[in-house]
Scaffold this active site. Structure first.
Site, short mmCIF file in Angstrom:
data_model
loop_
_atom_site.label_atom_id
_atom_site.label_comp_id
_atom_site.label_asym_id
_atom_site.label_seq_id
_atom_site.Cartn_x
_atom_site.Cartn_y
_atom_site.Cartn_z
N LYS A 177 0.73 -1.07 -0.04
CA LYS A 177 -0.08 0.14 0.07
C LYS A 177 0.98 1.35 0.16
CE LYS A 177 -2.03 1.99 3.20
NZ LYS A 177 -2.66 2.37 4.52
N ASP A 195 -6.71 1.23 0.85
CA ASP A 195 -6.83 1.32 2.24
C ASP A 195 -8.06 0.88 2.98
OD1 ASP A 195 -8.36 3.31 1.59
OD2 ASP A 195 -7.58 4.95 2.98
#
Ligand code: SF4
Length: 267
Positions: A177, A195
Site C-alpha cells: 500500500k 486502504d
C-alpha cells in the site's frame, strides 16, 4: 401350513427354534426398548437459506459515468498527508499505518521542518525522531523504521526514493500500500492503493468485490479506465472517508447512489 413352513425353515437354516415364552418375553422387551420414532424437524440448514444474490457487475459505461461524476465534483483531488518531497511522503505514509492523516500531519510538520532528507533524518537520530512522533500510535517501532529506511535509501538508492514497487517494498515499514501511494502521488503512476476506505467502497458498490486488499486493488485496476487512474485512488478514499462512511453511509448525498449495487443502501 404356516407352522410347518416355519419349523422347516428354522431347521434348514441351522438356527434352533426360540422357545415360545422366551420369544414372547423378548418381543415384549423389544417393544418397550424401541425408541419412539420422532419425525426429524427441519433445522435451519444452509440449503434452506436463500443465497445472497451476487450483484450485477458494473458495465464499462456505468464505471465511466461514476468516475466522470467524481472528476466533475473534484477535478484535482489531493491526498491529505502533508509532505514536501517523495522522501517525506514515504515517511508520512509509513507513519500513517493505523493512525489518522490529521494525527500524522500534526507530528510531521515539526519533524519535516528539521529533517526532509534521509541524511538529515539520520543526523537527527532515532531518539529525537521518537520525540517528534510520540503522539502517533506505535511510535517506537515507527521511529526505528524511519531511521532504517533512511539508511537503506542512502546505502542502496543514492538517497532517493526508488521508482518501482518491488524496490519500495524492500524498505523497512513499507508494504504494497505504501509503495502504491508513493508511486501514485510522487511519480504519477497509475497505481491503486487500497486502504480501509477503498476496500469498503470497492466491495459495497460492487465495483471490485474482493476478500483481500489485493483482490480489490486488482479488480479496480481492471475496471477503471486509464483516463481516471491517476486520481481514482483519491476519489475513492475521499468518497469512503466523507460519504460512504463505514457505519452510516450518506447514501442520500452520494454522487453514485443510482449506480451503487449495495443492497443496504438507503436510497
Ligand atoms: S449509495 Fe450509499 S453505500 Fe452506495 S456508494 Fe453511495 S454512500 Fe456508499
Amino acid at each position: 401350513m404356516a407352522k410347518i413352513t416355519r419349523s422347516i425353515s428354522a431347521k434348514k437354516s441351522g438356527v434352533p427354534p426360540v422357545p415360545k415364552k422366551v420369544a414372547e418375553k423378548g418381543a415384549k422387551k423389544t417393544v418397550k426398548a424401541a425408541p419412539k420414532r420422532v419425525a426429524k424437524q427441519p433445522t435451519k440448514s444452509k440449503s434452506l437459506k436463500p443465497k445472497p444474490l451476487k450483484p450485477k457487475p458494473w458495465t464499462p459505461a456505468e464505471v465511466h459515468e461514476a468516475f466522470s461524476r467524481f472528476r466533475k465534483a473534484n477535478p484535482e483531488p489531493k491526498g491529505e498527508l502533508e509532505h514536501l518531497n517523495p522522501y517525506t511522503l514515504l515517511v508520512a505514509v509509513v507513519l500513517s499505518a493505523q493512525a489518522t492523516d490529521a494525527g500524522v500531519n500534526k507530528a510531521t510538520r515539526a519533524l519535516f521542518a528539521v529533517a526532509d532528507t534521509p541524511q538529515k533524518m539520520l543526523e537527527l537520530g532515532e531518539e529525537k525522531v521518537r520525540e517528534y512522533i510520540k503522539t502517533i500510535g506505535l511510535y517506537r517501532n515507527k521511529a526505528k523504521n524511519v531511521i532504517a529506511l533512511s539508511e537503506k535509501l542512502i546505502a542502496e538508492f543514492g538517497g532517493e526514493v526508488p521508482r518501482t514497487r518491488a524496490e519500495i517494498e524492500t524498505l523497512p515499514g513499507a508494504g504494497r500500500k505504501t509503495a502504491n501511494v508513493v508511486l501514485n502521488m510522487a511519480y504519477g503512476e497509475h497505481t491503486m492503493a487500497v486502504d480501509t476506505h477503498v476496500f469498503r467502497v470497492g466491495n459495497r458498490t460492487g465495483l471490485a468485490p474482493g476478500n483481500t486488499p489485493l483482490e480489490v486493488e486488482l479488480g479496480l485496476e481492471k475496471v477503471i479506465p486509464p483516463e481516471f487512474m491517476l486520481h481514482a485512488h483519491h476519489w475513492l478514499i475521499l468518497h469512503g472517508r466523507y460519504t460512504c462512511l463505514a457505519r452510516k453511509p450518506r447514501c442520500e448525498v452520494c454522487l453514485i447512489n443510482d449506480l451503487c449495487r449495495w443492497p443496504e443502501k438507503t436510497v
